[in-house]
Enzyme design. Structure first.
Site, PDB file in Angstrom:
ATOM      1  N   SER A  18     -10.147  -6.525  10.015  1.00 24.57           N
ATOM      2  CA  SER A  18     -10.582  -5.630   8.744  1.00 24.57           C
ATOM      3  C   SER A  18     -11.298  -6.497   7.820  1.00 24.57           C
ATOM      4  O   SER A  18     -11.966  -6.506   6.923  1.00 24.57           O
ATOM      5  CB  SER A  18      -9.440  -5.017   8.046  1.00 24.57           C
ATOM      6  N   ASP A  47      -1.869  15.333   0.960  1.00 33.73           N
ATOM      7  CA  ASP A  47      -3.022  15.069   1.877  1.00 33.73           C
ATOM      8  C   ASP A  47      -4.164  16.007   1.574  1.00 33.73           C
ATOM      9  O   ASP A  47      -4.204  16.889   2.305  1.00 33.73           O
ATOM     10  CB  ASP A  47      -2.775  14.748   3.284  1.00 33.73           C
ATOM     11  N   THR A  92      -3.276   5.827   2.424  1.00 35.31           N
ATOM     12  CA  THR A  92      -4.404   6.467   2.222  1.00 35.31           C
ATOM     13  C   THR A  92      -5.409   5.617   2.937  1.00 35.31           C
ATOM     14  O   THR A  92      -5.504   4.425   2.522  1.00 35.31           O
ATOM     15  CB  THR A  92      -5.102   6.790   0.900  1.00 35.31           C
ATOM     16  N   ARG A 149      -4.223   0.987   1.384  1.00 35.08           N
ATOM     17  CA  ARG A 149      -5.549   0.121   1.002  1.00 35.08           C
ATOM     18  C   ARG A 149      -5.294  -0.296  -0.449  1.00 35.08           C
ATOM     19  O   ARG A 149      -4.949   0.416  -1.462  1.00 35.08           O
ATOM     20  CB  ARG A 149      -6.774   1.148   1.076  1.00 35.08           C
ATOM     21  N   GLU A 164      -8.139  -8.422  -2.607  1.00 31.67           N
ATOM     22  CA  GLU A 164      -7.834  -9.340  -1.600  1.00 31.67           C
ATOM     23  C   GLU A 164      -8.852 -10.053  -1.005  1.00 31.67           C
ATOM     24  O   GLU A 164      -9.675  -9.262  -0.679  1.00 31.67           O
ATOM     25  CB  GLU A 164      -6.659  -8.811  -0.725  1.00 31.67           C
ATOM     26  N   HIS A 199      -0.690  -8.463   2.767  1.00 30.67           N
ATOM     27  CA  HIS A 199      -1.301  -7.622   3.980  1.00 30.67           C
ATOM     28  C   HIS A 199      -0.728  -7.667   5.036  1.00 30.67           C
ATOM     29  O   HIS A 199      -1.439  -8.099   6.263  1.00 30.67           O
ATOM     30  CB  HIS A 199      -2.671  -7.640   3.640  1.00 30.67           C
TER      31      HIS A 199
END
Length: 378
Positions: A50, A152, A179, A212, A241, A258
């Site tokens: 990521s 959701d 999410t 996230r 971050e 993370h």
């Protein structure tokens, strides 16, 4: 592009790439955060995590025909560009979902143990019921949590059984955010929880974010925690971050870099899913199993009695305070951003609950508690 002659570039933090991809060609490891277009001028396959933004700027002058991301999320990838450029894309949805679930459970149970509270008595809410959220819901039900609230909005448009965010915030004792990062459209998740939402939290609530970072507005959370120290927080992800707000981290009960999904099983499963996807793309057979690439665990079984403490057994595999201490030790460093990345790059081996078999002179009823958490039976 021919099988077994490909040039493959892979993020240095993706495990077992050489073992799994050597059959397809040569593998070069790179720093994913600083990857440049110049490093891809003769590359066929790109494997990322990521920290790499995969877009036209990175790929426009490369011959890359396959991009794989060994992650659940894909917000770092411009999939529209890949599609328009006829570049095949694969990710690893669900690869580390069980690891994140076990991170959540470990953190929540640690906090509850400190105040002699029972998870089974709590109202637990999950915001974002995808790969991680759905597995967390299932595991919570298996261990006896009776009051579960799911939120959701995209799924709620077509399915029943979901509640709105206000209900979650005002009702739940524990809220877990899972999410994806969505900035546009009818259901954006960026700054989903800001000052107005935080003000709705119940006294003594636990707020956990392992999804996230930008789902929570960091400045608002800091201001809130200065006033509401009764609310307990767990943050594994951070709005900016690898930069971490040291003042916010000081107010958080458990702060980690993370790594919620950083189990060995999750990492290797992600690589394995990309290997399968590349084999499909190249139309070659792939008959190996994931187990072939997993080493034996350092602790494979324990012998327990009915006096066994659940947290003590969980801590054999994972203690979130180890990661909390490691992150806090970096926060005053002038090179904090780099040290955040190094904590992830050099993360110690962590195995999932399923790697540990429970045996000994333990009653079936007590043993079932461990099995419901995800441990194996001996």
């Amino acid at each position: 592009m021919k099988p077994f002659e490909l040039k493959i570039v892979a993020d240095e933090n993706i495990p077992a790439v050489e073992q799994m991809f050597a059959r397809f060609g040569s593998v070069t490891r790179v720093d994913g955060r600083s990857l440049s277009p110049e490093q891809l001028v003769d590359v066929d396959v790109l494997l990322v995590r990521s920290v790499t933004q995969v877009n036209q700027q990175l790929l426009a002058n490369s011959p890359v025909k396959f991009v794989g991301s060994a992650t659940i999320g894909t917000d770092h990838v411009d999939k529209n560009y890949l599609n328009s450029s006829n570049i095949q894309f694969a990710s690893a949805p669900g690869c580390n979902a069980d690891a994140v679930v076990e991170y959540d459970l470990s953190c929540i149970m640690q906090l509850l143990q400190q105040t002699n509270e029972s998870l089974a008595d709590k109202v637990v809410a999950i915001v974002g019921v995808g790969n991680v959220g759905s597995r967390l819901a299932r595991r919570l039900q298996e261990i006896g949590v009776k009051q579960l609230i799911l939120n959701d909005p995209p799924r709620a448009e077509h399915e029943s059984g979901f509640s709105d965010l206000r209900c979650v915030l005002e009702t739940a004792d524990i809220i877990a955010l899972h999410t994806p990062l969505i900035k546009e459209g009818p259901w954006p998740s960026e700054h989903l929880v800001a000052s107005a939402e935080l003000a709705m939290l119940k006294p003594g609530a636990i707020l956990l974010n392992a999804g996230r970072g930008p789902a929570i507005k960091g400045d608002d959370l800091l201001a809130f925690l200065r006033k509401r120290q009764d609310v307990r927080t767990v943050l594994d992800v951070w709005e900016h971050e690898p930069a971490v707000d040291s003042e916010l981290a000081a107010m958080v009960d458990i702060a980690t870099p993370h790594i919620a999904g950083y189990s060995l099983e999750g990492k290797i499963r992600g690589t394995f899913m990309l290997k399968q996807a590349l084999a499909d793309f190249l139309q070659v057979s792939c008959d190996e199993s994931l187990q072939q690439f997993l080493p034996d665990p350092a602790i494979s079984s324990v012998q327990l009695t009915d006096q066994a403490d659940v947290m003590a057994v969980i801590n054999l595999l994972y203690d979130p305070y180890r990661d909390d201490r490691a992150l806090r030790a970096t926060l005053q460093s002038p090179d904090q951003r780099r040290e955040f990345d190094m904590l992830r790059k050099n993360y110690p081996i962590r195995r999932e609950f399923c790697s540990l078999a429970i045996g000994g002179s333990i009653s079936d009823s007590h043993k079932s508690k461990f099995l419901q958490l995800g441990f194996s039976a001996q």
